[in-house]
Design a protein around this motif. Sequence first.
Motif, PDB file in Angstrom:
ATOM      1  N   PHE A   1      -6.203   6.976  -4.148  1.00  0.00           N
ATOM      2  CA  PHE A   1      -6.174   7.965  -3.076  1.00  0.00           C
ATOM      3  C   PHE A   1      -4.839   7.834  -2.353  1.00  0.00           C
ATOM      4  N   THR A   2      -4.166   8.969  -2.132  1.00  0.00           N
ATOM      5  CA  THR A   2      -2.833   8.947  -1.533  1.00  0.00           C
ATOM      6  C   THR A   2      -2.735   9.886  -0.339  1.00  0.00           C
ATOM      7  N   LYS A   3      -1.778   9.567   0.535  1.00  0.00           N
ATOM      8  CA  LYS A   3      -1.407  10.460   1.639  1.00  0.00           C
ATOM      9  C   LYS A   3       0.106  10.391   1.772  1.00  0.00           C
ATOM     10  N   THR A   4       0.749  11.550   1.744  1.00  0.00           N
ATOM     11  CA  THR A   4       2.201  11.606   1.848  1.00  0.00           C
ATOM     12  C   THR A   4       2.618  11.331   3.284  1.00  0.00           C
ATOM     13  N   ILE A   5       3.516  10.368   3.461  1.00  0.00           N
ATOM     14  CA  ILE A   5       4.009  10.044   4.799  1.00  0.00           C
ATOM     15  C   ILE A   5       5.450  10.507   4.992  1.00  0.00           C
TER      16      ILE A   5
ATOM     17  N   GLY B   1      -4.080  13.227  -1.712  1.00  0.00           N
ATOM     18  CA  GLY B   1      -4.275  13.396  -3.137  1.00  0.00           C
ATOM     19  C   GLY B   1      -5.193  12.351  -3.718  1.00  0.00           C
ATOM     20  N   ARG B   2      -5.623  12.632  -4.926  1.00  0.00           N
ATOM     21  CA  ARG B   2      -6.470  11.708  -5.657  1.00  0.00           C
ATOM     22  C   ARG B   2      -6.034  11.756  -7.115  1.00  0.00           C
ATOM     23  N   ALA B   3      -5.656  10.614  -7.638  1.00  0.00           N
ATOM     24  CA  ALA B   3      -5.207  10.531  -9.026  1.00  0.00           C
ATOM     25  C   ALA B   3      -6.082   9.527  -9.768  1.00  0.00           C
ATOM     26  N   PHE B   4      -6.133   9.673 -11.061  1.00  0.00           N
ATOM     27  CA  PHE B   4      -6.863   8.747 -11.911  1.00  0.00           C
ATOM     28  C   PHE B   4      -5.895   7.714 -12.464  1.00  0.00           C
ATOM     29  N   ILE B   5      -6.394   6.504 -12.689  1.00  0.00           N
ATOM     30  CA  ILE B   5      -5.586   5.469 -13.321  1.00  0.00           C
ATOM     31  C   ILE B   5      -6.439   4.801 -14.387  1.00  0.00           C
TER      32      ILE B   5
ATOM     33  N   HIS C   1       7.358   9.401  -0.112  1.00  0.00           N
ATOM     34  CA  HIS C   1       6.754   8.100   0.188  1.00  0.00           C
ATOM     35  C   HIS C   1       5.298   8.362   0.538  1.00  0.00           C
ATOM     36  N   LEU C   2       4.407   7.666  -0.149  1.00  0.00           N
ATOM     37  CA  LEU C   2       2.983   7.856   0.051  1.00  0.00           C
ATOM     38  C   LEU C   2       2.315   6.530   0.360  1.00  0.00           C
ATOM     39  N   GLN C   3       1.208   6.588   1.094  1.00  0.00           N
ATOM     40  CA  GLN C   3       0.326   5.437   1.253  1.00  0.00           C
ATOM     41  C   GLN C   3      -0.763   5.583   0.206  1.00  0.00           C
TER      42      GLN C   3
ATOM     43  N   GLY D   1       0.794  -1.222   0.000  1.00  0.00           N
ATOM     44  CA  GLY D   1       0.000   0.000   0.000  1.00  0.00           C
ATOM     45  C   GLY D   1       0.825   1.270   0.000  1.00  0.00           C
ATOM     46  N   LYS D   2       2.090   1.176  -0.407  1.00  0.00           N
ATOM     47  CA  LYS D   2       2.952   2.357  -0.436  1.00  0.00           C
ATOM     48  C   LYS D   2       3.432   2.607  -1.862  1.00  0.00           C
ATOM     49  N   VAL D   3       3.690   3.875  -2.153  1.00  0.00           N
ATOM     50  CA  VAL D   3       4.213   4.255  -3.458  1.00  0.00           C
ATOM     51  C   VAL D   3       5.394   5.195  -3.241  1.00  0.00           C
ATOM     52  N   LEU D   4       6.442   5.000  -4.021  1.00  0.00           N
ATOM     53  CA  LEU D   4       7.617   5.856  -3.995  1.00  0.00           C
ATOM     54  C   LEU D   4       7.554   6.757  -5.228  1.00  0.00           C
ATOM     55  N   ILE D   5       7.723   8.050  -5.013  1.00  0.00           N
ATOM     56  CA  ILE D   5       7.792   9.014  -6.110  1.00  0.00           C
ATOM     57  C   ILE D   5       9.183   9.627  -6.081  1.00  0.00           C
ATOM     58  N   HIS D   6       9.836   9.688  -7.236  1.00  0.00           N
ATOM     59  CA  HIS D   6      11.153  10.316  -7.326  1.00  0.00           C
ATOM     60  C   HIS D   6      11.163  11.190  -8.571  1.00  0.00           C
ATOM     61  N   TYR D   7      11.590  12.426  -8.412  1.00  0.00           N
ATOM     62  CA  TYR D   7      11.648  13.372  -9.526  1.00  0.00           C
ATOM     63  C   TYR D   7      13.038  13.981  -9.581  1.00  0.00           C
ATOM     64  N   VAL D   8      13.606  14.018 -10.784  1.00  0.00           N
ATOM     65  CA  VAL D   8      14.877  14.681 -11.027  1.00  0.00           C
ATOM     66  C   VAL D   8      14.668  15.595 -12.228  1.00  0.00           C
ATOM     67  N   GLY D   9      14.969  16.881 -12.042  1.00  0.00           N
ATOM     68  CA  GLY D   9      14.778  17.813 -13.153  1.00  0.00           C
ATOM     69  C   GLY D   9      15.070  19.242 -12.752  1.00  0.00           C
TER      70      GLY D   9
END
Length: 167
Positions: free
Chosen positions: A103-107, A136-140, A92-94, A64-72
Amino acid sequence: MKKIASIFLMAFLVLMPWYMAVFSERNIVANLSCVANYEILKIGSDSEQVRAFGSLYNGFSSNGKVLIHYVGDIERRDSNGDEHYNVNREAHLQYYLINNLIFTKTIGSQRLLLDNAPDVMVQRFIHPGFQQEANGRAFIYRLSERYWATGFSDSPRILCKISEGRS
């Protein structure tokens, strides 16, 4: 005894398709890894122009976790001149999934090496999940058997591919 066994069998046969539909989607999302070149150009009043560009990675795990990484980079131009910022962030988000909504929440969120961008700009122009405790709320969307697209309503969609053997 046969009556109880047939009730359990009927309940199993009725509920099993629902169970598979709900939990198979969760498993598919759990194996998604998304990488995209990312670019946004926003032109505002008073000749302000903001351009954010780089690479965005999302990796969904089965816990139930997602890792987001951005370089730019973020470039800002207005009547006062030009500004340039390096962005190297990780969050790191749940998450949980309902139909085609995630549905996400940043932890946790942190700057990494050489990141000098203002938090507000990163959250506004790259990803709102870089704000601590953000909801947050994203579409998939399923595009094919192995490919999905995801994104917030005010951001570009990114392409996701199901990873083999990842959980």
